[in-house]
Design an enzyme around this catalytic site. Sequence first.
Site, PDB file in Angstrom:
ATOM      1  N   ARG A  27     -25.331 -34.245  26.539  1.00 22.07           N
ATOM      2  CA  ARG A  27     -24.393 -35.271  27.148  1.00 22.07           C
ATOM      3  C   ARG A  27     -25.053 -36.106  28.041  1.00 22.07           C
ATOM      4  NH1 ARG A  27     -18.770 -33.404  28.075  1.00 22.07           N
ATOM      5  NH2 ARG A  27     -18.330 -32.450  26.051  1.00 22.07           N
ATOM      6  N   ARG A  31     -20.493 -40.232  31.175  1.00 18.27           N
ATOM      7  CA  ARG A  31     -19.842 -40.843  32.433  1.00 18.27           C
ATOM      8  C   ARG A  31     -20.274 -40.930  33.594  1.00 18.27           C
ATOM      9  NH1 ARG A  31     -14.215 -37.187  31.207  1.00 18.27           N
ATOM     10  NH2 ARG A  31     -16.110 -36.038  30.856  1.00 18.27           N
ATOM     11  N   ARG A  40     -17.485 -48.034  27.579  1.00 23.93           N
ATOM     12  CA  ARG A  40     -16.182 -47.186  27.067  1.00 23.93           C
ATOM     13  C   ARG A  40     -14.976 -48.035  27.408  1.00 23.93           C
ATOM     14  NH1 ARG A  40     -13.772 -42.006  29.244  1.00 23.93           N
ATOM     15  NH2 ARG A  40     -11.701 -42.618  28.329  1.00 23.93           N
ATOM     16  N   ASP A  77     -18.559 -36.908  18.931  1.00 23.16           N
ATOM     17  CA  ASP A  77     -17.845 -35.697  19.400  1.00 23.16           C
ATOM     18  C   ASP A  77     -17.923 -34.470  18.383  1.00 23.16           C
ATOM     19  OD1 ASP A  77     -16.555 -34.612  22.201  1.00 23.16           O
ATOM     20  OD2 ASP A  77     -15.443 -33.728  20.526  1.00 23.16           O
ATOM     21  N   TYR A 154     -10.866 -25.059  18.610  1.00 25.62           N
ATOM     22  CA  TYR A 154     -10.163 -26.151  19.058  1.00 25.62           C
ATOM     23  C   TYR A 154      -9.049 -26.363  18.096  1.00 25.62           C
ATOM     24  CZ  TYR A 154     -13.346 -27.260  22.616  1.00 25.62           C
ATOM     25  OH  TYR A 154     -13.964 -27.278  23.943  1.00 25.62           O
TER      26      TYR A 154
END
Length: 346
Positions: A27, A31, A40, A77, A154
């Site tokens: 990652r 952010r 973004r 992702d 998921y």
Amino acid sequence: MPKNMTGKLYQTLKGKTFETPAIWLMRQAGRYLPEYLETRAKAGSFLDLCYTPELASEVTLQPIRRYGFDAAILFSDILTVPHALGQHLEFAQNHGPQLGELPPLDSVDFSMFHVNLSPVYEAVSTIRAQLNKEGFSSTDLIGFSGAPWTLACYMVDRQGSKDFAKTRIMALTDEPKFQRLVDILVEAISVYLAHQINRGANVIQIFDSWAGVLPPDQFRKWVIAPTQKIVSNLHATHPDTPIIGFPKGAGFLYDEYVKKTGVTAVGLDTQTPPEYAAKNLLPLCPVQGNLDPFTLMAGGAELDHQTDIIKSTFAGKPYIFNLGHGIDKDTPPENVARLIQRVRAA
Ligand code: CP3
């Protein structure tokens, strides 16, 4: 695939050792970087960012320009694979991923699957070209996928969870249906990764973030066996491309995972003692990891201390510096600079 792609990460995965290890962070684009937040905002949503090749390429390169990591990782992702298989996907603000109903498993349209993922393939080519253009031609490019077990978690639970109870119960009470889902994922992931390699990824990482919720027999069935199939599919078509497996939470099963899946290298999670890995895993394959992301966030002398312990434990061995899990969004960017300087100091 560019045959000349042999950066420090790639060479380490081929068994070469260096005075200081190759470094990249899970990652590393995200952010905690102000420039990521800016791009973004321009993209609109997180998924728009993933599916717009120029913007995905831009955020992939941001941490390379800022820090000069040895490898870039495709910005995307793991959940684009369920999405491309026809399952609705949304990232609600501050709620993590939300998925729609499980798509029908009897007829999977793989031509639609690749059409849906074509922006990701395009992003890989764009990133490789942009790296070369900006003077990073020896920076490796990592392509990735979630592993079948983690994606199934998921897909069946339909959102993040701490134990993925629905998935666990389906695997135990309707094994034929669950096996069918896993088989589809093995096929989908194998071709998805092959496409990424064809477009310029020269290293692959398989994220099995929820491997650690399974007891040993289930771990063998749903983590080791499907991963072994993907590795053997890719080795058949792309024998030179190294594959890093990241079975987070594997614990005592780490060495069995390495021996039976055939992965080229293994990523250590935060809980794995470096001295255990040096003794038991390094004789089998190169290892990657595993600084605690919160030690990075905290910074200071403890960050230096833990960095030194990990470095010295693996010194002189085929080893890649990384975190034990993804970097947290509240990490001060200057701590990352401090870490890299420490890792690269002789
Ligand atoms: O490593 C990289 O820099 C490449 C990009 C990457 C992302 N996700 C970007 C992302 C990679 C390799 C992933 C993998 C991923 N995604 C995993 C496996 C690794 C792990 O963390 O265990 C998993 C489980 C996911 C699923 C996922 N994606 C969740 C649960 C979330 C929400 C949680 C969160 O942090 O908000 C995401 C969103 C996501 N994926 C973000 C990023 C940068 C944050 C999205 C944003 O900008 O708001």
